[in-house]
Structure formats: C-alpha cells, structure tokens
Design an enzyme around this catalytic site. Structure first.
Site, PDB file in Angstrom:
ATOM      1  N   CYS A  92       0.819  -1.234   0.000  1.00  7.31           N
ATOM      2  CA  CYS A  92       0.000   0.000   0.000  1.00  7.31           C
ATOM      3  C   CYS A  92       0.844   1.273   0.000  1.00  7.31           C
ATOM      4  O   CYS A  92       0.348   2.349  -0.314  1.00  7.31           O
ATOM      5  CB  CYS A  92      -0.940   0.003   1.188  1.00  7.31           C
ATOM      6  SG  CYS A  92      -2.013  -1.437   1.210  1.00  7.31           S
TER       7      CYS A  92
ATOM      8  N   HIS B  67      -3.272   7.161   3.208  1.00  6.36           N
ATOM      9  CA  HIS B  67      -3.689   5.851   2.703  1.00  6.36           C
ATOM     10  C   HIS B  67      -5.087   5.540   3.250  1.00  6.36           C
ATOM     11  O   HIS B  67      -5.371   5.763   4.428  1.00  6.36           O
ATOM     12  CB  HIS B  67      -2.679   4.799   3.167  1.00  6.36           C
ATOM     13  CG  HIS B  67      -3.072   3.407   2.813  1.00  6.36           C
ATOM     14  ND1 HIS B  67      -3.558   3.074   1.562  1.00  6.36           N
ATOM     15  CD2 HIS B  67      -3.061   2.253   3.537  1.00  6.36           C
ATOM     16  CE1 HIS B  67      -3.820   1.777   1.536  1.00  6.36           C
ATOM     17  NE2 HIS B  67      -3.530   1.266   2.711  1.00  6.36           N
TER      18      HIS B  67
ATOM     19  N   ASN C 209     -10.124   0.000   0.474  1.00  6.29           N
ATOM     20  CA  ASN C 209      -8.665   0.053   0.439  1.00  6.29           C
ATOM     21  C   ASN C 209      -8.190  -0.519  -0.904  1.00  6.29           C
ATOM     22  O   ASN C 209      -8.212  -1.728  -1.100  1.00  6.29           O
ATOM     23  CB  ASN C 209      -8.103  -0.749   1.620  1.00  6.29           C
ATOM     24  CG  ASN C 209      -6.581  -0.750   1.666  1.00  6.29           C
ATOM     25  OD1 ASN C 209      -5.923  -0.309   0.714  1.00  6.29           O
ATOM     26  ND2 ASN C 209      -6.018  -1.238   2.750  1.00  6.29           N
TER      27      ASN C 209
HETATM   28  N1  COA Z   1     -18.492  -8.091  10.821  1.00  7.73           N
HETATM   29  C1  COA Z   1     -18.955  -8.240  12.064  1.00  7.73           C
HETATM   30  N2  COA Z   1     -18.174  -8.523  13.121  1.00  7.73           N
HETATM   31  C2  COA Z   1     -16.859  -8.665  12.889  1.00  7.73           C
HETATM   32  C3  COA Z   1     -16.300  -8.522  11.606  1.00  7.73           C
HETATM   33  C4  COA Z   1     -17.180  -8.230  10.546  1.00  7.73           C
HETATM   34  N3  COA Z   1     -16.760  -8.077   9.282  1.00  7.73           N
HETATM   35  N4  COA Z   1     -14.963  -8.690  11.687  1.00  7.73           N
HETATM   36  C5  COA Z   1     -14.686  -8.928  12.972  1.00  7.73           C
HETATM   37  N5  COA Z   1     -15.848  -8.921  13.710  1.00  7.73           N
HETATM   38  C6  COA Z   1     -15.995  -9.121  15.138  1.00  7.73           C
HETATM   39  C7  COA Z   1     -14.826  -9.877  15.752  1.00  7.73           C
HETATM   40  O1  COA Z   1     -15.010 -11.268  15.632  1.00  7.73           O
HETATM   41  C8  COA Z   1     -14.859  -9.407  17.178  1.00  7.73           C
HETATM   42  O2  COA Z   1     -15.863 -10.094  17.868  1.00  7.73           O
HETATM   43  P1  COA Z   1     -15.596 -10.608  19.369  1.00  7.73           P
HETATM   44  O3  COA Z   1     -15.369  -9.357  20.177  1.00  7.73           O
HETATM   45  O4  COA Z   1     -16.850 -11.352  19.696  1.00  7.73           O
HETATM   46  O5  COA Z   1     -14.365 -11.463  19.288  1.00  7.73           O
HETATM   47  C9  COA Z   1     -15.316  -7.956  17.070  1.00  7.73           C
HETATM   48  O6  COA Z   1     -15.974  -7.857  15.796  1.00  7.73           O
HETATM   49  C10 COA Z   1     -14.178  -6.982  17.148  1.00  7.73           C
HETATM   50  O7  COA Z   1     -13.119  -7.464  16.330  1.00  7.73           O
HETATM   51  P2  COA Z   1     -11.801  -6.657  16.076  1.00  7.73           P
HETATM   52  O8  COA Z   1     -10.888  -7.456  15.206  1.00  7.73           O
HETATM   53  O9  COA Z   1     -11.267  -6.144  17.397  1.00  7.73           O
HETATM   54  O10 COA Z   1     -12.400  -5.424  15.245  1.00  7.73           O
HETATM   55  P3  COA Z   1     -11.705  -4.084  14.896  1.00  7.73           P
HETATM   56  O11 COA Z   1     -12.457  -2.977  15.478  1.00  7.73           O
HETATM   57  O12 COA Z   1     -10.222  -4.148  15.137  1.00  7.73           O
HETATM   58  O13 COA Z   1     -11.957  -4.041  13.326  1.00  7.73           O
HETATM   59  C11 COA Z   1     -10.665  -4.318  11.349  1.00  7.73           C
HETATM   60  C12 COA Z   1     -11.388  -5.021  12.483  1.00  7.73           C
HETATM   61  C13 COA Z   1     -10.033  -5.375  10.466  1.00  7.73           C
HETATM   62  C14 COA Z   1     -11.692  -3.516  10.566  1.00  7.73           C
HETATM   63  C15 COA Z   1      -9.575  -3.380  11.947  1.00  7.73           C
HETATM   64  O14 COA Z   1      -8.806  -4.080  12.871  1.00  7.73           O
HETATM   65  C16 COA Z   1      -8.667  -2.788  10.911  1.00  7.73           C
HETATM   66  O15 COA Z   1      -9.090  -2.051  10.041  1.00  7.73           O
HETATM   67  N6  COA Z   1      -7.337  -3.067  11.030  1.00  7.73           N
HETATM   68  C17 COA Z   1      -6.375  -2.550  10.092  1.00  7.73           C
HETATM   69  C18 COA Z   1      -6.413  -3.378   8.844  1.00  7.73           C
HETATM   70  C19 COA Z   1      -5.754  -2.702   7.687  1.00  7.73           C
HETATM   71  O16 COA Z   1      -5.645  -1.510   7.637  1.00  7.73           O
HETATM   72  N7  COA Z   1      -5.327  -3.507   6.708  1.00  7.73           N
HETATM   73  C20 COA Z   1      -4.765  -3.041   5.505  1.00  7.73           C
HETATM   74  C21 COA Z   1      -3.384  -2.567   5.704  1.00  7.73           C
HETATM   75  S1  COA Z   1      -2.736  -1.800   4.284  1.00  7.73           S
END
Ligand code: COA
Length: 337
Positions: free
Chosen positions: A122, A264, A294
């Site tokens: 990215c 980004h 993204n």
């Molecule tokens: N829909 C519904 N629930 C979801 C889900 C979805 N698509 N994805 C995860 N969950 C759930 C999880 O299972 C978790 O449930 P639990 O508390 O019962 O275990 C809860 O939601 C929270 O999960 P978590 O992983 O802590 O969520 P988050 O707030 O961190 O959001 C991302 C997840 C992936 C959106 C976030 O971590 C993120 O954007 N990270 C950066 C990723 C990124 O930028 N990648 C590209 C890099 S270039």
C-alpha cells in the site's frame, strides 16, 4: 542544471462493478458467517468498493493502470512517447513475469520508456514517486509515469470477514517531471521506512518461490491474504504519524500550514487517529475509502486525482501524502501542487 521533480498530471480508473456492504453480507452467509452494513461502516468507514471482472481484459490491473495513465498524460499535456521511465507500484501484478509496467507500456505505446514494478504494497505509490524523483534528480530521467494499481480482490479470502470488507480494485497515475530547483511547485520532502520484523501482520503465505500452492494449501487459503487486523491498526497509527511528522520536520513545517492531507485509505478510524495526532483538522483530509475501500497502492493517487479534478486541491497548495502497508512499509511525501 540543479533540478527538482514535480507532479504535473494525475488520472484514475476503476472497474465497473460496485460491491456494497450488503452484497458482502450476502456472500458471507454462504460460508455461515455474519457481517452487516452498520458494523462495516462504524468500524471502517467503507460503504462500497469496486471489484474487477478479470474475464474482461479492460479490468485487469495493467488495463486499469493504462486508463489512469492516459488521463494523467492528457492532463499533463504529454504524449506516451514523452515518457522515459515507467514505475508501476503493485502487489497484485497481472503476471509475476513480465512486470505489470511492461504490460502497461505496450498498452499505452510508451516506446521510449524503460519500465519496472515496485512492490511496497500500500506504500507503493509514495515509494514510486520518491524513486521517480531520485532518477530525475540524478539526471537519468526527465519524465516519469508512476502508477499505483491493484486487483487485490484476487487475493482476498472471501471467507475471512476481517479482510473481505476492506479491499477494492482500482488504479491511479501521476506524471512526474523535471523542473528547475527553484520552482515553487515541486516535491518538497519525503520519508520512507520499512520494518521486516512485522512482515507477518499482512502477508500471502503461499504462491511465491518459498511455498508452492498445493491442493492442500489451496484448500487452507494459504494463497490468499492473511492479516492480524487489530495489531496492524495500532502499528498503522504509530507509523503513519511518525512518517508524516518526520517529513514535515525536514522542512521545519508545522502541520497547521498544510492545505491538504491525503492519507492511505485503509480505515477511517486510522485516518482520524493520525490526523488528530499530527494536528490536521478532518476538513483538510481527502477521503475516498467510503466509495472505493482500500485499493492499496491506488488509494493515494486516486484520492489525489479526485481532489485535483473537483477543484479542492488548487495550484500552489501544499499537500502531504502518507501510507503504510505490508512489509511493513511506510512513507510520506510532501509537495506543492
Ligand atoms: N463483521 C462483524 N463482526 C466482525 C467482523 C465483521 N466483518 N470482523 C470482525 N468482527 C468481530 C470480531 O469477531 C470481534 O468479535 P468478538 O469481540 O466477539 O471477538 C469484534 O468484531 C471486534 O473485532 P476486532 O478485530 O477487534 O475489530 P476491529 O475494530 O479491530 O476491526 C478491522 C477489524 C479489520 C476492521 C480493523 O482491525 C482494521 O481495520 N485493522 C487494520 C487493517 C488494515 O488496515 N489492513 C490493511 C493494511 S494496508
């Protein structure tokens, strides 16, 4: 002649198909998984993304890049023959060999150019523009086409609800050209970094020369992206903030003096946290992830292009771009448009 480099034109292109959050929720039901529009918007800011139909030659990576490049060249008032170097930033190439840059070269007819890919995920577009600048400053190149293009939907595991909500396809391009060193419109400063210790936060285990895709590994989706979302989130906020501040520091420029911030487009919450830490109000932040998700190396050139086209970014204004990605790579670039 003492010289500098300047971005003189931008363009962007996306595939036709829109995939909404509701469409993803429907897909996931097939695998017994749940998500919903509200959760995705609240946790990421993404409403929809574009997905390439790779059966359609016009929507493969190099074709999107070629469309974006032609627009950028037209806006820059340059012809394909004027380009002497092509840098294609991508981690989802058309083919491993040859480079996507060479496929694009053939599509736009840039006969005088030499072409290569850069894989910084990215952060690729910023790595590409900084590389173009260095070739220009050394006198090796005069007019460089930098493309950030991805069809990462091919590497998305559609059974992983953390990942499949985030990514979309698209391409953005910029023409970077030599200008006199004293020009006010030019690249002003940059900072690049990488940390190979964090490689496994976002990676594709199989399909390279270190791990062949066997039927067993295919069944385990090891040829698709694997991500530690929560950890990556924290590293992203820290790294983006650090890169932006180091780039500004090189010019002793306070963030308040910036006209625009083009970060980004990974997650709106990451963007808000970084803008807040750097001290840039959200009114000065360019966002396109709500409509495109993204798009990896394409997020910055497409967001930049949109803001230039709709007149938000005006001549003489100062713009800071900032990215992080798999590697873990990161980089920021400050320029006057
Ligand atoms: N829909 C519904 N629930 C979801 C889900 C979805 N698509 N994805 C995860 N969950 C759930 C999880 O299972 C978790 O449930 P639990 O508390 O019962 O275990 C809860 O939601 C929270 O999960 P978590 O992983 O802590 O969520 P988050 O707030 O961190 O959001 C991302 C997840 C992936 C959106 C976030 O971590 C993120 O954007 N990270 C950066 C990723 C990124 O930028 N990648 C590209 C890099 S270039």
């Amino acid at each position: 002649m003492e010289s500098a480099a300047r971005i003189i034109g931008t363009g962007s292109a996306f595939p036709e198909r829109r995939m909404t959050n509701d469409d993803i929720a429907q897909e996931l039901i097939r695998f017994g998984l749940k998500t919903n529009n509200q959760w995705i918007i609240e946790r990421t800011g993404i409403i929809e993304r574009r997905i390439s139909n790779i059966q359609n030659e016009a929507e493969i990576n190099s074709s999107l890049g070629a469309r974006a490049a032609k627009i950028a060249l037209e806006r820059a008032g340059r012809k394909p023959e004027d380009i002497d170097q092509i840098i294609y930033a991508t981690c989802s190439p058309d083919t491993l060999m040859p480079s996507t840059a060479c496929w694009l070269q053939q599509k736009i007819g840039a006969r005088s150019a030499w072409a290569m890919d850069i894989n910084a995920a990215c952060s690729g577009f910023i790595y590409g523009v900084v590389t173009a600048e260095q070739f220009i400053l050394s006198g090796h190149s005069k007019t460089v086409l930098v493309v950030g293009g991805e069809v990462l939907s091919q590497w998305v595991n559609w059974q992983d609800r953390n990942i499949c909500i985030l990514f979309g396809d698209g391409a953005g391009a910029a023409v970077v050209e030599q200008v006199p060193a004293r020009s006010s419109q030019r690249i002003l400063s940059s900072h690049l970094s990488s940390d190979g210790n964090l490689s496994k936060l976002l990676y594709i285990p199989a399909g390279g020369s270190s791990l062949e895709v066997t039927p067993e590994r295919y069944a385990q989706n090891l040829h698709k992206m694997h991500m530690s979302g929560r950890e990556l989130f924290k590293v992203a906020v820290r790294t983006l903030t650090e890169c932006a501040l180091r780039t500004l520091e090189k010019l002793h420029m306070p963030a308040i003096k910036l006209d625009w911030f083009v970060p980004h487009q990974a997650n709106l919450r990451i963007i808000e946290a970084v803008a807040n830490r750097i001290g840039i109000p959200m009114e000065k932040v360019i966002i396109n992830l709500d409509r495109f998700g993204n798009t990896s190396a394409a997020t910055i050139p497409t967001a930049l292009d949109e803001a230039i086209r709709d007149g938000r970014i005006r001549e003489g204004q100062t713009v800071l771009t900032d990215a992080f990605g798999s590697g873990l790579t990161a980089g920021a670039l400050l320029f006057r448009w």
